[in-house]
Scaffold this active site. Structure first.
Site, PDB file in Angstrom:
ATOM      1  N   CYS A 130      36.001  38.387  43.139  1.00  0.00           N
ATOM      2  CA  CYS A 130      35.630  39.812  43.086  1.00  0.00           C
ATOM      3  C   CYS A 130      34.276  40.032  42.425  1.00  0.00           C
ATOM      4  O   CYS A 130      33.706  41.121  42.513  1.00  0.00           O
ATOM      5  CB  CYS A 130      36.707  40.612  42.367  1.00  0.00           C
ATOM      6  SG  CYS A 130      38.289  40.536  43.222  1.00  0.00           S
ATOM      7  N   HIS A 274      34.093  47.304  39.815  1.00  0.00           N
ATOM      8  CA  HIS A 274      35.102  46.712  40.690  1.00  0.00           C
ATOM      9  C   HIS A 274      36.412  47.482  40.545  1.00  0.00           C
ATOM     10  O   HIS A 274      36.865  47.751  39.435  1.00  0.00           O
ATOM     11  CB  HIS A 274      35.304  45.244  40.316  1.00  0.00           C
ATOM     12  CG  HIS A 274      36.411  44.609  41.084  1.00  0.00           C
ATOM     13  ND1 HIS A 274      36.445  44.614  42.458  1.00  0.00           N
ATOM     14  CD2 HIS A 274      37.539  43.974  40.681  1.00  0.00           C
ATOM     15  CE1 HIS A 274      37.542  44.003  42.863  1.00  0.00           C
ATOM     16  NE2 HIS A 274      38.214  43.612  41.806  1.00  0.00           N
ATOM     17  N   ASN A 304      41.950  47.518  46.257  1.00  0.00           N
ATOM     18  CA  ASN A 304      41.013  46.528  45.712  1.00  0.00           C
ATOM     19  C   ASN A 304      40.443  45.734  46.891  1.00  0.00           C
ATOM     20  O   ASN A 304      41.158  44.967  47.536  1.00  0.00           O
ATOM     21  CB  ASN A 304      41.780  45.609  44.751  1.00  0.00           C
ATOM     22  CG  ASN A 304      40.932  44.477  44.190  1.00  0.00           C
ATOM     23  OD1 ASN A 304      39.856  44.177  44.702  1.00  0.00           O
ATOM     24  ND2 ASN A 304      41.425  43.830  43.162  1.00  0.00           N
TER      25      ASN A 304
HETATM   26  N1  COA Z   1      57.207  47.545  44.047  1.00  0.00           N
HETATM   27  C1  COA Z   1      58.226  47.666  43.191  1.00  0.00           C
HETATM   28  N2  COA Z   1      58.455  46.793  42.201  1.00  0.00           N
HETATM   29  C2  COA Z   1      57.598  45.761  42.080  1.00  0.00           C
HETATM   30  C3  COA Z   1      56.519  45.579  42.927  1.00  0.00           C
HETATM   31  C4  COA Z   1      56.333  46.510  43.970  1.00  0.00           C
HETATM   32  N3  COA Z   1      55.332  46.429  44.845  1.00  0.00           N
HETATM   33  N4  COA Z   1      55.847  44.478  42.561  1.00  0.00           N
HETATM   34  C5  COA Z   1      56.492  43.984  41.496  1.00  0.00           C
HETATM   35  N5  COA Z   1      57.562  44.760  41.199  1.00  0.00           N
HETATM   36  C6  COA Z   1      58.532  44.597  40.124  1.00  0.00           C
HETATM   37  C7  COA Z   1      58.527  43.194  39.560  1.00  0.00           C
HETATM   38  O1  COA Z   1      59.313  42.347  40.345  1.00  0.00           O
HETATM   39  C8  COA Z   1      59.095  43.433  38.196  1.00  0.00           C
HETATM   40  O2  COA Z   1      60.491  43.533  38.303  1.00  0.00           O
HETATM   41  P1  COA Z   1      61.453  42.836  37.195  1.00  0.00           P
HETATM   42  O3  COA Z   1      61.075  43.521  35.912  1.00  0.00           O
HETATM   43  O4  COA Z   1      62.804  43.166  37.706  1.00  0.00           O
HETATM   44  O5  COA Z   1      61.080  41.409  37.226  1.00  0.00           O
HETATM   45  C9  COA Z   1      58.584  44.810  37.822  1.00  0.00           C
HETATM   46  O6  COA Z   1      58.178  45.434  39.040  1.00  0.00           O
HETATM   47  C10 COA Z   1      57.405  44.770  36.880  1.00  0.00           C
HETATM   48  O7  COA Z   1      56.502  43.811  37.372  1.00  0.00           O
HETATM   49  P2  COA Z   1      55.146  43.513  36.652  1.00  0.00           P
HETATM   50  O8  COA Z   1      54.379  42.491  37.442  1.00  0.00           O
HETATM   51  O9  COA Z   1      55.374  43.245  35.225  1.00  0.00           O
HETATM   52  O10 COA Z   1      54.451  44.927  36.791  1.00  0.00           O
HETATM   53  P3  COA Z   1      53.156  45.444  36.112  1.00  0.00           P
HETATM   54  O11 COA Z   1      53.426  46.667  35.368  1.00  0.00           O
HETATM   55  O12 COA Z   1      52.410  44.365  35.400  1.00  0.00           O
HETATM   56  O13 COA Z   1      52.267  45.855  37.381  1.00  0.00           O
HETATM   57  C11 COA Z   1      50.471  44.985  38.695  1.00  0.00           C
HETATM   58  C12 COA Z   1      51.951  44.875  38.341  1.00  0.00           C
HETATM   59  C13 COA Z   1      50.147  43.880  39.685  1.00  0.00           C
HETATM   60  C14 COA Z   1      50.237  46.331  39.345  1.00  0.00           C
HETATM   61  C15 COA Z   1      49.621  44.872  37.417  1.00  0.00           C
HETATM   62  O14 COA Z   1      50.055  43.780  36.646  1.00  0.00           O
HETATM   63  C16 COA Z   1      48.171  44.726  37.675  1.00  0.00           C
HETATM   64  O15 COA Z   1      47.531  45.601  38.235  1.00  0.00           O
HETATM   65  N6  COA Z   1      47.567  43.594  37.243  1.00  0.00           N
HETATM   66  C17 COA Z   1      46.156  43.344  37.460  1.00  0.00           C
HETATM   67  C18 COA Z   1      45.998  42.779  38.834  1.00  0.00           C
HETATM   68  C19 COA Z   1      44.565  42.761  39.279  1.00  0.00           C
HETATM   69  O16 COA Z   1      43.782  43.590  38.928  1.00  0.00           O
HETATM   70  N7  COA Z   1      44.252  41.768  40.119  1.00  0.00           N
HETATM   71  C20 COA Z   1      42.988  41.648  40.757  1.00  0.00           C
HETATM   72  C21 COA Z   1      41.958  41.132  39.859  1.00  0.00           C
HETATM   73  S1  COA Z   1      40.433  41.218  40.645  1.00  0.00           S
END
Ligand code: COA
Length: 347
Positions: A130, A274, A304
């Site tokens: 990215c 970004h 993204n």
């Molecule tokens: N819909 C519903 N539930 C979902 C899901 C979806 N699309 N994706 C994951 N979950 C669930 C998980 O399985 C987890 O369930 P569990 O608690 O029963 O295991 C729960 O939601 C929480 O998951 P978690 O990964 O901890 O959520 P989060 O609050 O961290 O949010 C992201 C997930 C990916 C949105 C967040 O971590 C994020 O934005 N991270 C940065 C990613 C990023 O910027 N990447 C690119 C870099 S350039």
């Protein structure tokens, strides 16, 4: 236009030149994918996605219509050339930031040069996830300031949809990403007040395991990660770790760049960042006490879009008149690698 000729003796004469943004352009694919469309493919909800990421919709390529990284890059660069009132033959070099090249060989940049009719100019793919576009801006500036080149196209294009799984196994990543391209043309100018003020480019390869796309079942899964055929060629991400890294690093690298430039956060007219997660962006906005208009957010509409994210924002901001000549603008990105960087400009 050919590159600046070497002076006798083979050493390039470093000129006293400024560098300006001559034109910008972007391209989105034809297929909108709303959160409600994803609800039909996996266990997720519009509410969950909006609350965690701020994303409502994104666009993905329709390969049956010939859309790809190359087609989007071509369209965005065509638009940038039109905006700059330039012909393809006026370019000296193309830097294409992408982590979704059409193939490992040839570089997609070479095909891009050919598609737009730029002849046999140099054309390089830059892979910094990215951060690719922001890194490439810094590199293009150096090449123009050194006197080696006068007009460089810097393009960011990605179609990460090809590495996503649109079902329950990929629901934590497929909701985040969209496809797009954005392009800008940097040119030498006699106005030496225009150009880069400060920049940063960082990486931490120890953290590669937090965001990667395995190519091989046998070799590419790190210790502690369960390997499977289904995960090969699919984005693997530790969302929580990346989130934590991003919140800290984002603010840290902005502050470092302001310090290097001897500026305060308010001295910068626009932060073009970004788009990874609306919560990460608003955290940075709050940390520096910026008003809403000064740190742009379009992730709600496009998701993204990897290396296309920053130039796509720039194109939207330029077209709407919110970014213009005379302003100070900071470009900021972070991503796989892990990588992070900035590019602060006097436009
Ligand atoms: N819909 C519903 N539930 C979902 C899901 C979806 N699309 N994706 C994951 N979950 C669930 C998980 O399985 C987890 O369930 P569990 O608690 O029963 O295991 C729960 O939601 C929480 O998951 P978690 O990964 O901890 O959520 P989060 O609050 O961290 O949010 C992201 C997930 C990916 C949105 C967040 O971590 C994020 O934005 N991270 C940065 C990613 C990023 O910027 N990447 C690119 C870099 S350039």
């Amino acid at each position: 236009m050919s590159p600046v000729p070497a002076i006798p003796g083979g050493i390039v004469q470093p000129p006293s030149v400024g560098v300006r943004f001559a034109g910008v352009g972007s391209a989105l694919p034809s297929k909108p994918v709303k959160n409600t469309d994803l609800e039909k493919l996996m266990d997720t909800s519009d509410e969950w996605i909006v609350q965690r990421t701020g994303i409502h919709s994104r666009y993905v390529v329709d390969r049956s219509r010939g859309e790809s990284t190359l087609s989007l890059a071509t369209q965005s660069l065509d638009n940038a050339l039109t905006d700059a009132h330039m012909k393809p033959g006026d370019l000296d070099l193309i830097l294409l930031a992408t982590m979704t090249a059409e193939m490992s060989c040839p570089p997609t940049a070479c095909r891009l040069a050919s598609e737009i009719g730029a002849g046999t100019i140099g054309a390089i793919d830059v892979t910094a996830a990215c951060c690719g576009f922001v890194y490439s801006l810094n590199m293009a500036y150096g090449l123009i300031r050194s006197g080696l080149y006068r007009s460089i196209a810097v393009v960011g294009a990605d179609t990460l949809s090809k590495y996503l799984q649109y079902d329950n196994s990929g629901r934590s990543t497929s909701i985040l990403f969209g496809d797009a391209a954005g392009a800008t043309i940097l040119r030498a100018t006699d106005d030496t007040s225009k150009g880069l003020i400060a920049q940063a480019m960082h990486s931490d390869g120890n953290r590669w395991v937090d965001l990667y796309i395995p190519e091989s079942l046998e070799h590419d899964f790190p210790d502690g990660h369960e390997a499977s055929d289904e995960k090969v060629q699919r984005v693997q991400m530790n969302g929580r770790a990346v989130f934590k890294f991003a919140v800290g690093t984002f603010s840290g690298v902005i502050q470092q760049t302001l310090d290097d430039a001897g500026l305060h956060a308010d001295d910068v007219d626009m932060y073009v960042c970004h788009q990874s997660n609306a919560r990460i962006l608003t955290a940075a906005r709050d940390r520096f006490g910026l008003d809403q208009d000064r740190l742009y957010i379009n992730i709600d509409r496009v998701g993204n879009t990897v290396a296309a994210s920053v130039p796509l924002c720039l194109d939207e901001l330029t077209k709407s008149g919110r970014v213009k000549e005379g302003q100070r603008v900071m470009f900021v990105a972070f991503g796989g690698g892990l990588t992070w960087g900035t590019s602060l400009w006097q436009l």
